[in-house]
Scaffold this motif. Structure first.
Motif, PDB file in Angstrom:
ATOM      1  N   ASP A 128       0.852  -1.189   0.000  1.00 18.30           N
ATOM      2  CA  ASP A 128       0.000   0.000   0.000  1.00 18.30           C
ATOM      3  C   ASP A 128       0.894   1.247   0.000  1.00 18.30           C
ATOM      4  O   ASP A 128       2.120   1.151   0.074  1.00 18.30           O
ATOM      5  N   SER A 129       0.284   2.422  -0.103  1.00 17.12           N
ATOM      6  CA  SER A 129       1.041   3.675  -0.205  1.00 17.12           C
ATOM      7  C   SER A 129       1.990   3.891   0.966  1.00 17.12           C
ATOM      8  O   SER A 129       3.134   4.315   0.789  1.00 17.12           O
ATOM      9  N   ASN A 130       1.510   3.605   2.179  1.00 13.85           N
ATOM     10  CA  ASN A 130       2.353   3.750   3.362  1.00 13.85           C
ATOM     11  C   ASN A 130       3.567   2.836   3.299  1.00 13.85           C
ATOM     12  O   ASN A 130       4.685   3.252   3.591  1.00 13.85           O
ATOM     13  N   GLU A 131       3.340   1.583   2.936  1.00 17.56           N
ATOM     14  CA  GLU A 131       4.432   0.614   2.860  1.00 17.56           C
ATOM     15  C   GLU A 131       5.448   1.028   1.782  1.00 17.56           C
ATOM     16  O   GLU A 131       6.657   0.882   1.985  1.00 17.56           O
ATOM     17  N   LYS A 132       4.959   1.538   0.676  1.00 17.80           N
ATOM     18  CA  LYS A 132       5.864   2.007  -0.384  1.00 17.80           C
ATOM     19  C   LYS A 132       6.734   3.156   0.120  1.00 17.80           C
ATOM     20  O   LYS A 132       7.947   3.174  -0.113  1.00 17.80           O
ATOM     21  N   THR A 133       6.135   4.096   0.815  1.00 19.07           N
ATOM     22  CA  THR A 133       6.873   5.246   1.342  1.00 19.07           C
ATOM     23  C   THR A 133       7.948   4.791   2.323  1.00 19.07           C
ATOM     24  O   THR A 133       9.103   5.234   2.253  1.00 19.07           O
ATOM     25  N   VAL A 134       7.597   3.895   3.225  1.00 21.37           N
ATOM     26  CA  VAL A 134       8.555   3.383   4.206  1.00 21.37           C
ATOM     27  C   VAL A 134       9.673   2.623   3.493  1.00 21.37           C
ATOM     28  O   VAL A 134      10.860   2.808   3.791  1.00 21.37           O
ATOM     29  N   GLU A 137      12.202   4.928   1.768  1.00 24.37           N
ATOM     30  CA  GLU A 137      13.129   5.531   2.737  1.00 24.37           C
ATOM     31  C   GLU A 137      14.154   4.519   3.250  1.00 24.37           C
ATOM     32  O   GLU A 137      15.338   4.831   3.363  1.00 24.37           O
TER      33      GLU A 137
END
Length: 149
Positions: A128-134, A137
């Motif tokens: 999901d978007s959160n997992e992609k962002t993490v 980084e």
């Protein structure tokens, strides 16, 4: 203490294997999509760079698309023969040659790039978007650290 180091080393090795296998799977799917455009992955990478970032000095393209500088001339020659890119001399420095996209190259990328972007989105839909962002980084952090070793 020694046991802890062994566990850390084993975990690092597992991370390396998992990253490598994941990258291979992702690359395979992306390359399947790129082949639909009639270009090979290297040609697509160079054309995509010029399409999205504008004119580039031929000497800098290899670094930006992660291919050997010795291959750049060959790839640009192929794309030039297909009338997708053209060379332009730098007005300020005769040692520098820029590569720019032609109208035919822009037309092709206007057609295929949105489809490719969607294909990449589907390939990465396992997160999901959160997992992609993490993950972005964390992978940057890991990559920068490895680069500094």
């Amino acid at each position: 203490m020694e046991n802890k180091r062994q566990e850390e080393a084993t975990l690092s090795l597992k991370l390396f294997v998992v990253l490598t296998r994941a990258l291979e799977s992702i690359k395979r799917r992306a390359e399947e999509d790129i082949k639909k455009t009639g270009l090979n992955p290297t040609e697509f990478a160079v054309l995509e760079l010029i399409y999205n970032k504008g004119d580039q000095p031929i000497q800098k393209i290899g670094v930006k698309v992660l291919i050997a500088s010795s291959s750049i001339t060959y790839v640009v020659d192929k794309l030039e023969k297909k009338n997708l890119l053209k060379r332009k001399p730098c007005p300020d420095d005769r040692r520098v040659t820029y590569v720019s996209i032609t109208e035919a190259g822009t037309d092709l990328m206007n057609e295929v790039f949105p489809k490719h972007k969607q294909a990449i989105n589907e390939i990465c839909a396992g997160l999901d978007s959160n997992e992609k962002t993490v993950m972005i980084e964390q992978l940057k952090k890991l990559g920068y650290y490895a680069q500094e070793l």
